[in-house]
Design a protein around this motif. Structure first.
Motif, PDB file in Angstrom:
ATOM      1  N   MET A  15       0.822  -1.203   0.000  1.00 49.31           N
ATOM      2  CA  MET A  15       0.000   0.000   0.000  1.00 49.31           C
ATOM      3  C   MET A  15       0.862   1.262   0.000  1.00 49.31           C
ATOM      4  O   MET A  15       0.537   2.253  -0.672  1.00 49.31           O
ATOM      5  N   ILE A  16       1.959   1.258   0.749  1.00 47.30           N
ATOM      6  CA  ILE A  16       2.831   2.438   0.785  1.00 47.30           C
ATOM      7  C   ILE A  16       3.474   2.665  -0.577  1.00 47.30           C
ATOM      8  O   ILE A  16       3.570   3.809  -1.058  1.00 47.30           O
ATOM      9  N   SER A  44      11.058  -2.947  -1.297  1.00 46.99           N
ATOM     10  CA  SER A  44      11.883  -1.943  -0.620  1.00 46.99           C
ATOM     11  C   SER A  44      11.052  -0.702  -0.295  1.00 46.99           C
ATOM     12  O   SER A  44      10.231  -0.250  -1.102  1.00 46.99           O
ATOM     13  N   LEU A  45      11.273  -0.166   0.913  1.00 50.85           N
ATOM     14  CA  LEU A  45      10.576   1.052   1.352  1.00 50.85           C
ATOM     15  C   LEU A  45      11.558   2.178   1.668  1.00 50.85           C
ATOM     16  O   LEU A  45      11.181   3.159   2.313  1.00 50.85           O
ATOM     17  N   LEU A  46      12.797   2.050   1.201  1.00 47.15           N
ATOM     18  CA  LEU A  46      13.830   3.024   1.574  1.00 47.15           C
ATOM     19  C   LEU A  46      13.542   4.410   0.998  1.00 47.15           C
ATOM     20  O   LEU A  46      13.920   5.414   1.601  1.00 47.15           O
ATOM     21  N   ARG A  47      12.882   4.474  -0.135  1.00 47.19           N
ATOM     22  CA  ARG A  47      12.589   5.770  -0.763  1.00 47.19           C
ATOM     23  C   ARG A  47      11.140   6.203  -0.542  1.00 47.19           C
ATOM     24  O   ARG A  47      10.676   7.167  -1.181  1.00 47.19           O
ATOM     25  N   PHE A  85      12.013  -2.459   4.469  1.00 48.90           N
ATOM     26  CA  PHE A  85      11.711  -3.474   3.461  1.00 48.90           C
ATOM     27  C   PHE A  85      10.749  -4.505   4.043  1.00 48.90           C
ATOM     28  O   PHE A  85      10.624  -4.645   5.267  1.00 48.90           O
ATOM     29  N   SER A  86      10.111  -5.223   3.123  1.00 49.04           N
ATOM     30  CA  SER A  86       9.273  -6.360   3.480  1.00 49.04           C
ATOM     31  C   SER A  86       9.772  -7.562   2.704  1.00 49.04           C
ATOM     32  O   SER A  86       9.956  -7.479   1.476  1.00 49.04           O
ATOM     33  N   ASP A  87      10.004  -8.663   3.405  1.00 54.06           N
ATOM     34  CA  ASP A  87      10.585  -9.851   2.775  1.00 54.06           C
ATOM     35  C   ASP A  87       9.689 -11.056   3.065  1.00 54.06           C
ATOM     36  O   ASP A  87       9.082 -11.145   4.145  1.00 54.06           O
TER      37      ASP A  87
END
Length: 334
Positions: A46-47, A107-110, A202-204
């Motif tokens: 969702m993000i 990845s959620l780094l950005r 991140f989600s793994d």
């Protein structure tokens, strides 16, 4: 060290969920290995698609709640063993999580997450302000769990875990209480997964493997140290255990141990927390016994016969004193 405490507080949310099934409901639920990743996957997806981090976090908790309902229905309505029902849901969630993320990791780094303001303020992992914020959130969540377990429905859930046959005889539908508890438990686990994914960036797909062992380590370790005599004490012990577990892992890594050995270390911690109280080691810790560190001497059990005699003597009406012997009258002038 501050980062380990922050991560421990986040895993404290997961430990509260494990506490509901493991301690309150007395249910061996393995769904958490899958629902944790489900919460992380839903929040990350969702993000990445432009949704609000708050909404994504709530949705992650809701996805975990649905997973708990599935396990509860399989167990109660399908009459499947609880352990097997959790394993079936966990295996199915592996494919579901891959479908949600579209790949093995996201990845959620950005991306903007719940922790982006804290990172921009350079609080996260560097100062104690982030620790205080997470601690405040976790304390509010703990109070909500305590309040719920103190309601009539919460007491019925506790009774279901203690003696399901007895509470069923009083007219409580134990199937509903089990489904509700499993839903709330996995909802908390999914919420924790969504927050951990945003914290780590991140989600793994494999991030939930062995999570049940981490949750059990937090519950058992914390309650072995703090105790579980009262409800609030038991839930606070879970939070303390989660933080302590992360600090032990941090110390093990700083000591030079291989990160691949962390699962074995976790298993050893759980075994030690289970066995040491039985061997009498932790029984000698003052904080586990009384506040002052001394065990008050046990008073001898009152003798019921002595109590009855004492009560009878206290309430008996005293007899009248014996009358004085009458003296014969003397004749006047005699």
């Amino acid at each position: 060290m501050i980062g380990s405490i922050e991560l421990g507080l986040l895993y404290g949310v997961v430990a509260l969920g494990v506490f509901l099934t493991f301690r309150v409901l007395n249910f061996p639920d393995l769904t958490v290995d899958g629902s944790f990743t489900t919460g992380a996957a839903v929040a990350a997806a969702m993000i990445v698609n432009g949704q609000s981090p708050v909404l994504a976090t709530v949705a992650g908790g809701g996805a975990g709640l649905v997973a708990g309902i599935v396990t509860g229905i399989l167990h109660t309505k399908g009459r499947i063993d609880g352990l097997l029902a959790g394993i079936l849901t966990m295996i199915a969630l592996w494919s579901v999580n891959l479908r949600i993320m579209g790949s093995s990791n996201v990845s959620l780094l950005r991306e903007d997450t719940l922790f982006t303001p804290l990172r921009e303020a350079q609080w996260l992992g560097r100062t104690w302000w982030a620790v205080l914020l997470l601690l405040g959130f976790l304390l509010v969540l703990t109070l909500l769990v305590d309040w719920f377990l103190s309601t009539d429905l919460g007491l019925a859930i506790q009774a279901t875990g203690n003696n399901a046959q007895m509470i069923r005889s009083l007219g409580v539908n134990t199937d509903n209480t089990k489904i509700l508890t499993l839903a709330l438990s996995n909802g908390l686990v999914g919420l924790g997964g969504a927050m951990v994914a945003q914290y780590q960036g991140f989600s793994d797909i494999s991030m939930g493997i062995g999570l049940i062992l981490v949750g059990l380590a937090s519950v058992i370790l914390g309650q072995a140290i703090v105790g579980q005599r009262f409800l609030f004490q038991a839930t606070i012990a879970v939070v303390v255990g989660a933080v302590l577990y992360r600090l032990i892992v941090f110390g093990a890594l700083r000591a030079g141990l291989d990160p691949n050995d962390m699962k074995a270390i976790t298993a050893i911690l759980v075994v030690a927390a289970l066995l040491l109280p039985r061997w009498g080691f932790l029984k000698r810790v003052p904080s586990l016994r009384t506040r002052g560190g001394r065990v008050p001497p046990r008073e001898p059990a009152p003798d019921p016969v002595s109590e009855i005699d004492a009560e009878a003597n206290a309430t008996a009406v005293p007899a009248d004193p014996p009358a004085a012997a009458a003296t014969p009258p003397t004749k006047a002038g005699g």
